[in-house]
Design an enzyme around this catalytic site. Structure first.
Site: not given
Ligand SMILES: CC(C)(COP(=O)(O)OP(=O)(O)OC[C@H]1O[C@@H](n2cnc3c(N)ncnc32)[C@H](O)[C@@H]1OP(=O)(O)O)[C@@H](O)C(=O)NCCC(=O)NCCS
Length: 192
Positions: A122, A131
């Site tokens: 709510h 998104h």
């Molecule tokens: C958060 C996010 C955007 C980060 O992506 P990125 O900038 O490419 O980051 P990286 O993959 O290089 O990771 C960087 C650090 O964050 C950590 N990390 C990345 N995503 C994480 C998550 N979801 N939860 C916890 N830690 C995360 C990695 O382990 C890494 O840690 P480190 O530096 O200790 O090794 C991505 O992982 C994510 O979760 N995106 C959302 C995807 C989603 O829900 N999509 C829906 C589509 S319909």
């Protein structure tokens, strides 16, 4: 109905429109020609621009395209299995996928995506081009700024404000307000 954008996100919108028995007149994409789910995809041509949805998953690209397309008549696509309270306002250009739940007095802005099984409680306010990813949960009275993405399965506690163009990682638990433009991951959420 016209779609701009022909990728995986567009497929989900096409499947909603088919379920609603709405005619898909044109699908446009700058990479055309090709076909998507059997529909011909062509390069955008001005003229037939009524009842439009920008079917691009990337929030920044959606905003850019909305600016490029200018003043045309946008519409929405809402999956019939979504549960939406009668006091919810959803602005044009927005899509709501299967199983999403949106509760009373929430307002969803323009050109946003409420993805599969997202739960928005709510009094939330989701700004344009946002998104809310699959299975994300927004508790009551959460504000999400323009262009922000709440990752799959993330949880946002009640009364939290998420700034503009922020990214909340998949599975994060957000217990504090989030400033503009940052990426937050983990439980409890920390800025990357
Ligand atoms: C958060 C996010 C955007 C980060 O992506 P990125 O900038 O490419 O980051 P990286 O993959 O290089 O990771 C960087 C650090 O964050 C950590 N990390 C990345 N995503 C994480 C998550 N979801 N939860 C916890 N830690 C995360 C990695 O382990 C890494 O840690 P480190 O530096 O200790 O090794 C991505 O992982 C994510 O979760 N995106 C959302 C995807 C989603 O829900 N999509 C829906 C589509 S319909």
């Amino acid at each position: 109905m016209n779609l701009y954008g022909a990728s995986g996100h567009a497929k989900v919108i096409i499947s909603i429109l088919e379920l609603l028995e709405q005619k898909i007149t044109n699908i446009f994409d700058d990479r055309a020609p090709f076909t998507l789910l059997g529909y011909p995809v062509k390069v955008f041509e001005k003229g037939d621009t009524d009842f439009f949805i920008i079917s691009v998953g990337n929030n920044k690209k959606r905003k850019k395209l909305a600016k490029k397309l200018g003043a045309i008549h946008y519409t929405k696509a809402i999956h019939p299995s979504a549960i939406i309270d009668k006091r919810v306002i959803i602005d044009v250009g927005t899509v709501v996928m299967a199983g999403a739940i949106i509760n009373v007095d929430t307002h969803i802005g323009k050109h946003s995506i409420i993805n599969t099984a997202a739960s928005i409680d709510h009094d939330c306010k989701i700004d344009d081009f946002a998104h809310i990813s699959p299975n994300a949960t927004l508790c009551g009275n959460v504000q999400v700024g323009e262009g922000s993405q709440i990752g799959a399965g993330a949880v946002v506690n009640p009364n939290i404000t998420i700034g503009k163009w922020a990214i909340i990682g998949a599975g994060a638990v957000i217990i504090n307000d989030v400033p503009d433009g940052v990426t937050v991951v983990g439980n409890p959420g920390r800025v990357l």
